[in-house]
Design a protein around this motif. Structure first.
Motif, PDB file in Angstrom:
ATOM      1  N   MET A 159      26.468  -0.464 -31.928  1.00 21.82           N
ATOM      2  CA  MET A 159      25.064  -0.319 -31.554  1.00 21.82           C
ATOM      3  C   MET A 159      24.977   0.064 -30.069  1.00 21.82           C
ATOM      4  SD  MET A 159      23.565  -1.569 -34.451  1.00 21.82           S
ATOM      5  CE  MET A 159      21.945  -2.205 -34.058  1.00 21.82           C
ATOM      6  N   ARG A 160      23.833   0.558 -29.684  1.00 18.80           N
ATOM      7  CA  ARG A 160      23.600   0.836 -28.260  1.00 18.80           C
ATOM      8  C   ARG A 160      22.222   0.319 -27.881  1.00 18.80           C
ATOM      9  NH1 ARG A 160      24.821   6.711 -26.223  1.00 18.80           N
ATOM     10  NH2 ARG A 160      26.915   5.869 -26.500  1.00 18.80           N
ATOM     11  N   VAL A 161      22.157  -0.437 -26.794  1.00 23.43           N
ATOM     12  CA  VAL A 161      20.899  -1.008 -26.324  1.00 23.43           C
ATOM     13  C   VAL A 161      20.527  -0.369 -24.986  1.00 23.43           C
ATOM     14  CG1 VAL A 161      22.082  -2.935 -25.173  1.00 23.43           C
ATOM     15  CG2 VAL A 161      19.669  -3.144 -25.790  1.00 23.43           C
ATOM     16  N   ARG A 162      19.250  -0.155 -24.822  1.00 19.88           N
ATOM     17  CA  ARG A 162      18.729   0.400 -23.565  1.00 19.88           C
ATOM     18  C   ARG A 162      17.759  -0.596 -22.952  1.00 19.88           C
ATOM     19  NH1 ARG A 162      15.964   6.363 -22.404  1.00 19.88           N
ATOM     20  NH2 ARG A 162      14.542   5.698 -20.749  1.00 19.88           N
ATOM     21  N   VAL A 163      17.835  -0.740 -21.628  1.00 23.17           N
ATOM     22  CA  VAL A 163      16.931  -1.614 -20.882  1.00 23.17           C
ATOM     23  C   VAL A 163      16.139  -0.760 -19.900  1.00 23.17           C
ATOM     24  CG1 VAL A 163      16.737  -3.576 -19.319  1.00 23.17           C
ATOM     25  CG2 VAL A 163      18.527  -3.547 -21.063  1.00 23.17           C
ATOM     26  N   ASP A 164      14.820  -0.862 -19.988  1.00 18.78           N
ATOM     27  CA  ASP A 164      13.939  -0.163 -19.051  1.00 18.78           C
ATOM     28  C   ASP A 164      13.073  -1.177 -18.324  1.00 18.78           C
ATOM     29  OD1 ASP A 164      14.203   2.861 -19.639  1.00 18.78           O
ATOM     30  OD2 ASP A 164      13.990   1.983 -21.634  1.00 18.78           O
ATOM     31  N   MET A 165      12.788  -0.899 -17.071  1.00 23.89           N
ATOM     32  CA  MET A 165      11.863  -1.749 -16.329  1.00 23.89           C
ATOM     33  C   MET A 165      10.448  -1.237 -16.579  1.00 23.89           C
ATOM     34  SD  MET A 165      12.155  -3.072 -12.396  1.00 23.89           S
ATOM     35  CE  MET A 165      11.382  -1.731 -11.506  1.00 23.89           C
ATOM     36  N   LEU A 166       9.530  -2.152 -16.868  1.00 23.14           N
ATOM     37  CA  LEU A 166       8.141  -1.758 -17.070  1.00 23.14           C
ATOM     38  C   LEU A 166       7.568  -1.163 -15.790  1.00 23.14           C
ATOM     39  CD1 LEU A 166       6.743  -4.788 -19.130  1.00 23.14           C
ATOM     40  CD2 LEU A 166       7.747  -2.661 -19.973  1.00 23.14           C
ATOM     41  N   PRO A 221      14.157   7.675 -16.057  1.00 25.19           N
ATOM     42  CA  PRO A 221      15.559   7.293 -16.319  1.00 25.19           C
ATOM     43  C   PRO A 221      15.683   5.809 -16.643  1.00 25.19           C
ATOM     44  CG  PRO A 221      15.402   8.648 -14.340  1.00 25.19           C
ATOM     45  CD  PRO A 221      13.984   8.314 -14.741  1.00 25.19           C
ATOM     46  N   GLU A 222      16.564   5.505 -17.578  1.00 28.20           N
ATOM     47  CA  GLU A 222      16.725   4.106 -17.979  1.00 28.20           C
ATOM     48  C   GLU A 222      17.370   3.292 -16.869  1.00 28.20           C
ATOM     49  OE1 GLU A 222      20.519   6.135 -19.466  1.00 28.20           O
ATOM     50  OE2 GLU A 222      18.386   6.614 -19.280  1.00 28.20           O
ATOM     51  N   LEU A 223      17.083   1.998 -16.887  1.00 33.57           N
ATOM     52  CA  LEU A 223      17.718   1.091 -15.937  1.00 33.57           C
ATOM     53  C   LEU A 223      19.168   0.850 -16.330  1.00 33.57           C
ATOM     54  CD1 LEU A 223      17.478  -0.820 -13.525  1.00 33.57           C
ATOM     55  CD2 LEU A 223      16.619  -2.570 -15.082  1.00 33.57           C
ATOM     56  N   ALA A 224      19.393   0.664 -17.623  1.00 35.51           N
ATOM     57  CA  ALA A 224      20.759   0.416 -18.108  1.00 35.51           C
ATOM     58  C   ALA A 224      20.835   0.774 -19.582  1.00 35.51           C
ATOM     59  CB  ALA A 224      21.150  -1.042 -17.898  1.00 35.51           C
ATOM     60  N   GLU A 225      22.024   1.148 -20.012  1.00 38.60           N
ATOM     61  CA  GLU A 225      22.291   1.415 -21.415  1.00 38.60           C
ATOM     62  C   GLU A 225      23.722   0.976 -21.710  1.00 38.60           C
ATOM     63  OE1 GLU A 225      20.747   4.816 -24.451  1.00 38.60           O
ATOM     64  OE2 GLU A 225      21.861   5.518 -22.709  1.00 38.60           O
ATOM     65  N   GLN A 226      23.903   0.319 -22.842  1.00 40.34           N
ATOM     66  CA  GLN A 226      25.221  -0.267 -23.098  1.00 40.34           C
ATOM     67  C   GLN A 226      25.520  -0.326 -24.589  1.00 40.34           C
ATOM     68  OE1 GLN A 226      26.338  -3.329 -20.418  1.00 40.34           O
ATOM     69  NE2 GLN A 226      27.205  -4.609 -22.023  1.00 40.34           N
ATOM     70  N   ASP A 227      26.757  -0.023 -24.936  1.00 36.12           N
ATOM     71  CA  ASP A 227      27.222  -0.162 -26.319  1.00 36.12           C
ATOM     72  C   ASP A 227      27.615  -1.614 -26.571  1.00 36.12           C
ATOM     73  OD1 ASP A 227      26.941   2.565 -26.795  1.00 36.12           O
ATOM     74  OD2 ASP A 227      28.950   3.007 -26.048  1.00 36.12           O
ATOM     75  N   SER A 234      18.816   4.184 -10.963  1.00 40.27           N
ATOM     76  CA  SER A 234      18.055   3.218 -11.742  1.00 40.27           C
ATOM     77  C   SER A 234      16.652   3.691 -12.052  1.00 40.27           C
ATOM     78  CB  SER A 234      17.958   1.893 -10.979  1.00 40.27           C
ATOM     79  OG  SER A 234      17.199   2.093  -9.802  1.00 40.27           O
ATOM     80  N   GLY A 235      16.207   4.731 -11.370  1.00 38.85           N
ATOM     81  CA  GLY A 235      14.847   5.191 -11.588  1.00 38.85           C
ATOM     82  C   GLY A 235      13.821   4.379 -10.824  1.00 38.85           C
ATOM     83  N   ILE A 236      14.262   3.425 -10.024  1.00 35.73           N
ATOM     84  CA  ILE A 236      13.324   2.607  -9.263  1.00 35.73           C
ATOM     85  C   ILE A 236      12.729   3.437  -8.121  1.00 35.73           C
ATOM     86  CG2 ILE A 236      13.096   0.566  -7.807  1.00 35.73           C
ATOM     87  CD1 ILE A 236      15.399  -0.626  -9.476  1.00 35.73           C
ATOM     88  N   LYS A 237      13.595   4.057  -7.331  1.00 39.53           N
ATOM     89  CA  LYS A 237      13.170   4.993  -6.290  1.00 39.53           C
ATOM     90  C   LYS A 237      14.219   6.077  -6.154  1.00 39.53           C
ATOM     91  CE  LYS A 237      10.415   1.955  -3.294  1.00 39.53           C
ATOM     92  NZ  LYS A 237      10.312   1.381  -1.927  1.00 39.53           N
ATOM     93  N   GLU A 238      13.759   7.314  -5.951  1.00 39.75           N
ATOM     94  CA  GLU A 238      14.703   8.422  -5.870  1.00 39.75           C
ATOM     95  C   GLU A 238      15.579   8.337  -4.615  1.00 39.75           C
ATOM     96  OE1 GLU A 238      15.397  10.667  -8.092  1.00 39.75           O
ATOM     97  OE2 GLU A 238      13.937   9.858  -9.476  1.00 39.75           O
ATOM     98  N   ASP A 239      15.031   7.786  -3.524  1.00 40.86           N
ATOM     99  CA  ASP A 239      15.777   7.778  -2.275  1.00 40.86           C
ATOM    100  C   ASP A 239      16.618   6.524  -2.086  1.00 40.86           C
ATOM    101  OD1 ASP A 239      13.660   6.082  -2.043  1.00 40.86           O
ATOM    102  OD2 ASP A 239      13.084   6.715  -0.003  1.00 40.86           O
ATOM    103  N   GLU A 240      16.666   5.649  -3.106  1.00 45.88           N
ATOM    104  CA  GLU A 240      17.469   4.441  -3.001  1.00 45.88           C
ATOM    105  C   GLU A 240      18.875   4.691  -3.512  1.00 45.88           C
ATOM    106  OE1 GLU A 240      16.084   0.852  -4.823  1.00 45.88           O
ATOM    107  OE2 GLU A 240      14.748   0.429  -3.157  1.00 45.88           O
ATOM    108  N   ALA A 241      19.789   3.838  -3.093  1.00 49.52           N
ATOM    109  CA  ALA A 241      21.178   3.969  -3.546  1.00 49.52           C
ATOM    110  C   ALA A 241      21.265   3.858  -5.056  1.00 49.52           C
ATOM    111  CB  ALA A 241      22.046   2.904  -2.878  1.00 49.52           C
ATOM    112  N   GLY A 242      20.343   3.165  -5.681  1.00 50.63           N
ATOM    113  CA  GLY A 242      20.304   3.113  -7.141  1.00 50.63           C
ATOM    114  C   GLY A 242      20.703   1.794  -7.727  1.00 50.63           C
ATOM    115  N   ALA A 243      21.402   0.961  -6.998  1.00 48.80           N
ATOM    116  CA  ALA A 243      21.837  -0.308  -7.563  1.00 48.80           C
ATOM    117  C   ALA A 243      20.650  -1.245  -7.717  1.00 48.80           C
ATOM    118  CB  ALA A 243      22.907  -0.949  -6.685  1.00 48.80           C
ATOM    119  N   PHE A 244      20.508  -1.820  -8.893  1.00 45.97           N
ATOM    120  CA  PHE A 244      19.408  -2.741  -9.156  1.00 45.97           C
ATOM    121  C   PHE A 244      19.513  -3.969  -8.269  1.00 45.97           C
ATOM    122  CE2 PHE A 244      17.370  -6.090 -11.819  1.00 45.97           C
ATOM    123  CZ  PHE A 244      16.086  -5.574 -11.792  1.00 45.97           C
TER     124      PHE A 244
END
Length: 491
Positions: free
Chosen positions: A122-129, A160-166, A202-212
């Protein structure tokens, strides 16, 4: 007089229990008081309903459990479930004063049971509201299983999704012995751990390093009050997660606990020098609790459910949010015959077929049997669950599945019928008629009990269960066995 009356009813009950066909049991008279106890049988008609026939929004799912996955059944089609959850922040929370950074953040889903194939990929995706869902208790539509966060503007699928994992239910990184040991120790399997820092954008901000993790730490440094309580945290830092399956099928997780776990790096004093330069790591968990919003979403194969609901030789139960059974009582006929009598007992039983079909009998992943059914007026279902009522054995009744008789039995329905008879004598007839107004439904439910085992609450059964019942519009009628008394007063 009272003892003689009870003896009369007791004898009638004895006769009734010895003969499945109580019509013709006859009458007997307690001569001293001239009280006659008799038995008579009436027939109720049943049919299958979709839950959406009761409420187009599905079922009310305000619960502390979550469900995740996708499964296709040969009889009931494809069922998919996902969930929305907020994360609680305890009041007055602060990171250790010498915290250097949040090193890693994971979302952990703990489950005690599941349905389906434990090895299915299975694959699960996590998105921040995109924004917080304010649960003030007024908008109960938030808790229905058809609630759509995209349609309501809380989640953007193009982001973009926050995380996706098998994953698979049974994590192969653990040995069978380790899994069994963990399960026996705390009741849960090893959790599904989703790395929220795995993706570099992470899709939180384009100019951020991306790590949640960096995002959380930046928010804390920006204003510590963002973490002072759940409201502040949800509205300024993390509105919530939408957790859903994106590929694969074969299993449904029954999730009991959800944790946002942050690994924090901070400094402590070095004993030998007194300098604050020794690095320590600790884990800080935030939980999804009853104080914050959580709601399960699910969908069933509508075409399949429509087809099953159209079958007239039997009825179905299918959870979650699939099919239930309508019960139409012959009230006018009963009133004409017994309207002035005392109803001492009205009982009815719903017998289950061994299997739904040959398909289900041969399936390696056979659905469970609903263990408890609520018998309730069709027009009262919405308020009953939204207001978190409990059954009262007066107008609502709980029947438990018996493997001995392979049926669900209800034995105190006389209380409801007596009340309906009283209404028929004293109130204006509803526009749709007494029979239609008092149409009942059988709904699979889960029970909540106290430490003494007393049932203190009911909720919709959201696990994967099903049953095929005898009945149907063109099938066998449901026998209503009635014991009643006719007091005869001396002139």
């Amino acid at each position: 007089m009272k003892l003689k009356f009870l003896a009369a009813v007791g004898l009638a009950a004895t006769l009734y229990s010895c003969d499945d066909t109580t019509t013709g049991v006859g009458e007997f008279v307690a001569d001293a008081d001239e009280i006659t106890a008799s038995a008579q049988t009436f027939e109720a008609t049943t049919k299958t309903l979709k839950y959406t026939d009761l409420n187009q929004n599905g079922v009310f799912s305000r619960t502390s459990s979550a469900y995740l996955g996708k499964f296709t059944d040969p009889d009931f089609g494809t069922y998919t479930t996902d969930f929305i959850t907020q994360i609680n922040c305890t009041e007055g929370f602060e990171f250790p004063e010498t915290t250097q950074e949040i090193v890693a953040t994971t979302l952990e889903l703990s489950y005690a049971s599941f349905f389906g194939d434990s090895l299915a990929p299975m694959r699960v995706r996590v998105d921040m509201l995109d924004k917080a869902i304010d649960d003030t208790g007024e908008d109960l539509n938030l808790y229905y299983t058809s609630y759509d966060p995209i349609e309501e503007g809380y989640y953007n699928p193009e982001k973009p999704e926050l995380a996706e994992q098998d994953y698979a239910v049974r994590d192969n990184s653990w040995t069978d012995e380790e899994i069994d040991s963990i399960k026996s120790e705390n009741g849960y399997y090893p959790p599904l751990v989703i790395d929220l820092d795995k993706k570099k954008s992470s899709g939180i901000k384009e100019d951020e390093a991306g790590a949640f993790s960096q995002y959380l730490w930046n928010k804390y440094q920006e204003n510590k009050d963002y973490f002072k309580d759940a409201y502040s945290f949800i509205h300024n830092v993390l509105p919530g997660f939408y957790v859903h399956t994106t590929s694969g099928e074969g299993a449904i997780l029954y999730i009991g606990d959800i944790w946002l776990r942050m690994k924090v790096k901070y400094l402590v004093e070095r004993p030998s020098t007194g300098a604050m330069d020794s690095v320590v790591y600790t884990s800080i968990p935030f939980a999804a609790t009853n104080e914050v919003f959580m709601s399960t979403r699910l969908s069933n194969s509508e075409e399949t459910l429509n087809s099953l609901a159209g079958e007239k030789e039997h009825t179905y139960l299918k959870t979650p949010a699939g099919l239930c059974t309508e019960v139409k009582l012959p009230l006018q006929e009963m009133y004409d015959a017994l309207g002035t009598d005392t109803l001492n007992s009205v009982s009815m039983a719903f017998t289950k077929y061994k299997n739904v079909s040959d398909n289900s009998e041969n399936s390696p992943y056979k659905m469970g049997t609903p263990q408890n059914l609520l018998l309730i007026r069709k027009n009262e279902v919405k308020d009953f669950f939204e207001q978190r009522k409990n059954y009262d054995s007066k107008t609502t009744f709980l029947g438990t599945y018996s493997s001995t008789t392979n049926s669900y039995s209800f034995s105190q329905v006389n209380r409801l019928i007596s009340q309906i008879f009283s209404d028929m004598r004293t109130k204006e007839e509803p526009a749709q008629g007494w029979d239609e107004y008092n149409t009942m439904v059988l709904i699979p439910v889960k029970t909540e009990t106290d430490s003494q085992g007393n049932t203190i609450g009911l909720s919709h059964d959201l696990e994967v269960n099903s049953a095929k019942l005898m009945g149907g519009e063109d099938g066998e009628k449901i026998k209503m066995e009635i014991i009643y008394t006719k007091p005869k007063f001396n002139k």
